[in-house]
Write a protein that holds these residues in place. Structure first.
Motif, mmCIF file in Angstrom:
data_model
loop_
_atom_site.group_PDB
_atom_site.id
_atom_site.type_symbol
_atom_site.label_atom_id
_atom_site.label_comp_id
_atom_site.label_asym_id
_atom_site.label_seq_id
_atom_site.Cartn_x
_atom_site.Cartn_y
_atom_site.Cartn_z
ATOM 1 N N PHE A 97 4.483 -1.788 -3.686
ATOM 2 C CA PHE A 97 4.077 -0.322 -3.218
ATOM 3 C C PHE A 97 4.395 -0.183 -1.721
ATOM 4 C CE2 PHE A 97 0.330 -1.767 -6.325
ATOM 5 C CZ PHE A 97 1.239 -1.385 -7.708
ATOM 6 N N LYS A 98 4.205 1.338 -1.470
ATOM 7 C CA LYS A 98 4.311 1.675 -0.175
ATOM 8 C C LYS A 98 2.939 1.491 0.433
ATOM 9 C CE LYS A 98 8.188 5.255 -0.887
ATOM 10 N NZ LYS A 98 8.515 6.546 -0.558
ATOM 11 N N ASP A 99 2.116 2.184 -0.317
ATOM 12 C CA ASP A 99 0.645 2.020 0.210
ATOM 13 C C ASP A 99 -0.078 0.452 0.045
ATOM 14 O OD1 ASP A 99 0.377 4.773 0.847
ATOM 15 O OD2 ASP A 99 0.181 5.155 -1.320
ATOM 16 N N GLN A 100 -0.606 0.028 1.140
ATOM 17 C CA GLN A 100 -1.304 -1.348 1.158
ATOM 18 C C GLN A 100 -2.766 -0.972 1.132
ATOM 19 O OE1 GLN A 100 0.640 -3.639 -0.237
ATOM 20 N NE2 GLN A 100 2.657 -2.701 0.239
ATOM 21 N N GLU A 101 -3.501 -2.164 0.977
ATOM 22 C CA GLU A 101 -4.878 -2.120 1.097
ATOM 23 C C GLU A 101 -5.594 -1.180 0.660
ATOM 24 O OE1 GLU A 101 -5.524 -2.289 5.442
ATOM 25 O OE2 GLU A 101 -4.990 -4.553 5.418
ATOM 26 N N PHE A 102 -5.565 -0.780 -0.931
ATOM 27 C CA PHE A 102 -6.057 0.291 -1.675
ATOM 28 C C PHE A 102 -6.672 -0.234 -2.793
ATOM 29 C CE2 PHE A 102 -2.050 0.267 -3.401
ATOM 30 C CZ PHE A 102 -2.039 0.674 -4.756
ATOM 31 N N ASN A 103 -7.687 0.399 -3.325
ATOM 32 C CA ASN A 103 -8.359 0.072 -4.798
ATOM 33 C C ASN A 103 -7.679 0.685 -5.593
ATOM 34 O OD1 ASN A 103 -10.214 -0.446 -6.892
ATOM 35 N ND2 ASN A 103 -11.787 -1.265 -5.398
ATOM 36 N N LEU A 104 -6.872 -0.388 -6.518
ATOM 37 C CA LEU A 104 -6.196 0.129 -7.502
ATOM 38 C C LEU A 104 -6.859 0.521 -8.812
ATOM 39 C CD1 LEU A 104 -3.215 0.794 -9.011
ATOM 40 C CD2 LEU A 104 -3.053 -1.758 -9.536
ATOM 41 N N LYS A 105 -7.813 -0.600 -8.857
ATOM 42 C CA LYS A 105 -8.903 -0.292 -10.157
ATOM 43 C C LYS A 105 -9.609 1.161 -10.055
ATOM 44 C CE LYS A 105 -13.254 -2.193 -11.667
ATOM 45 N NZ LYS A 105 -12.845 -2.324 -13.288
ATOM 46 N N HIS A 106 -9.978 1.311 -9.002
ATOM 47 C CA HIS A 106 -10.549 2.798 -8.891
ATOM 48 C C HIS A 106 -9.644 3.881 -8.911
ATOM 49 C CE1 HIS A 106 -14.330 0.934 -6.216
ATOM 50 N NE2 HIS A 106 -14.110 0.840 -7.511
ATOM 51 N N LEU A 107 -8.584 3.779 -8.319
ATOM 52 C CA LEU A 107 -7.375 4.901 -8.425
ATOM 53 C C LEU A 107 -6.927 5.056 -9.985
ATOM 54 C CD1 LEU A 107 -5.138 6.532 -6.982
ATOM 55 C CD2 LEU A 107 -3.746 4.514 -7.055
ATOM 56 N N MET A 108 -6.853 3.942 -10.694
ATOM 57 C CA MET A 108 -6.522 4.128 -12.080
ATOM 58 C C MET A 108 -7.680 4.594 -13.120
ATOM 59 S SD MET A 108 -3.304 3.457 -12.793
ATOM 60 C CE MET A 108 -3.080 4.228 -11.277
ATOM 61 N N GLU A 109 -9.093 4.080 -12.659
ATOM 62 C CA GLU A 109 -10.030 4.642 -13.542
ATOM 63 C C GLU A 109 -10.426 6.075 -13.274
ATOM 64 O OE1 GLU A 109 -12.582 0.189 -14.336
ATOM 65 O OE2 GLU A 109 -13.057 1.754 -12.721
ATOM 66 N N GLU A 110 -9.756 6.673 -12.251
ATOM 67 C CA GLU A 110 -9.955 8.184 -11.887
ATOM 68 C C GLU A 110 -9.023 8.900 -12.853
ATOM 69 O OE1 GLU A 110 -9.259 8.987 -8.103
ATOM 70 O OE2 GLU A 110 -10.977 7.913 -7.258
ATOM 71 N N ILE A 111 -8.005 8.633 -13.666
ATOM 72 C CA ILE A 111 -7.284 9.006 -14.265
ATOM 73 C C ILE A 111 -7.183 8.472 -15.831
ATOM 74 C CG2 ILE A 111 -5.798 10.049 -12.365
ATOM 75 C CD1 ILE A 111 -3.841 7.781 -13.182
#
Length: 381
Positions: free
Chosen positions: A145-159
């Protein structure tokens, strides 16, 4: 398994077992099935009733992300595989927008392979390389990933219309070994994965050990050489910087010319063939990798004293990591000499089996959520 057998195995009273299993039946996690009479036994009297997991109660998808592809499977609660799919991965590193496009596409395709829609899934498990806080679904660092230090779980659960659980890919393999592989009857074992990176899954007492923050066991980033080769994590001297495929090719690129269009996998195959054919430069790369790897394995054995060490991953197609002399170097560097040595096993799992581990993790989590809800409703009443 019958209720009385559960009582005998756990030491619980038959009344307690009956009460708990009644709740699990009401929740839909287990169901009653009649046991066929054993051959030669009379069919008189009341048929014996067994309990089993209710497979259709939860169906999940699991996927493994690599720099080349995304592999996915669909499992039910009994661990039965219902479908599978594989899509090419956009060239890493990818941004969040690309991630939000490709993950739903994979889920759509793997659901269709099982004759389902994404909404029919109870959860999705995602296994990926890097330092992952599994309990939070937080990506601290991932080479994809280009972006680091982010919540992948929250990102995916939004979509996505279902819960998402994120796990380090080496831990996914450890869970797969625990559910489906060599670890089914071994309470304490280690899984070392060697692909684009080097990973470690630790199973203690039948449970995956993740560390305080959820991203422990970064075996590939243990140091084997002070101020040594540059690792893709940004530090120097990591084991991965000598053993992983990108490290081998980085050294080879200094002296070897490749034909245009040669893939990394083809380069590795050619490099290994050159080493076997007597090419001294190629052989020196693999010899150094073998020494570093055996040093790392010996350190693991001395630290954990495991019953078994399982070596897994794409690099298992090349025997420089599991040749006899590697195991001899491990034995000579451990304090177990003269005592029971851990069994070292090779498991050349494909990406689909790694995906099964991510799916198994999702199954563990949906069952935990179901049992938590069962406990909450009891408290409310």
């Amino acid at each position: 398994m019958a209720r009385i057998d559960i009582a005998n195995a756990t030491g619980m009273s038959p009344a307690t077992v009956t009460s708990i299993t009644a709740e699990l039946i009401a929740t839909g996690l287990i169901e009653e099935v009649q046991r066929d009479a054993d051959t030669g036994q009379s069919k008189r009297g009341r048929p014996r009733v067994d309990l089993k997991l209710r497979g259709e109660s939860h169906v999940v998808a699991g996927m493994k992300l690599t720099g080349r592809s995304i592999s996915a499977v669909v499992l039910n609660l009994e661990g039965k595989q219902l479908g599978k799919a594989q899509l090419p991965m956009p060239r890493p590193p990818i941004d969040r927008d690309a991630l939000c496009r490709i993950i739903p596409e994979v889920i759509e395709k793997v659901s269709a392979s099982a004759g389902m829609k994404p909404e029919d899934l109870s959860a999705v498990g995602i296994g990926l390389p890097g330092t992952i806080q599994a309990t939070e679904g937080f990506v601290d660092w991932c080479p994809l990933f280009k972006d680091q230090e982010f919540n992948l779980k929250h990102l995916m659960e939004e979509i996505l219309p279902m819960p998402v659980f994120v796990e380090n890919d080496a831990n996914s393999v450890a869970i797969a070994e625990l559910w489906f592989g060599f670890g089914r009857d071994v309470p304490d074992f280690l899984v070392v994965t060697i692909e684009q990176g080097v990973g470690l899954g630790i199973v203690l007492n039948g449970q995956v050990f993740r560390g305080t923050q959820g991203f422990g066991a970064e075996f590939g980033h243990t140091k084997v050489q002070s101020e040594g080769a540059l690792c893709r994590c940004g530090q120097r001297g990591c084991l991965e910087a000598y053993v992983a495929d990108y490290a081998l090719l980085r050294e080879a690129n200094l002296f070897k010319h490749w034909e245009d269009g040669t893939t990394e996998e083809e380069k590795l195959i050619q490099l290994f063939a050159a080493s076997k054919a007597g090419d001294q430069m190629a052989r020196s790369i693999f010899d150094r990798a073998s020494r570093m790897f055996s040093m790392g394995l010996a350190n693991l054995v001395n630290l954990f004293d495991p019953a078994m060490v399982i070596l897994s991953g794409e690099q298992m197609q090349f025997d420089y990591l599991y040749a006899q002399h590697v195991f001899e170097m491990v034995r000579s560097s451990t304090i177990q000499k003269g005592h029971h040595e851990p069994e070292i096993r090779i498991h050349k799992w494909g990406d689909m089996m790694w995906a099964k581990g991510a799916a198994a993790y999702a199954l563990e989590e949906v069952v935990r959520l179901a049992i938590d809800q069962m406990g909450n409703s009891e408290t409310a009443t």
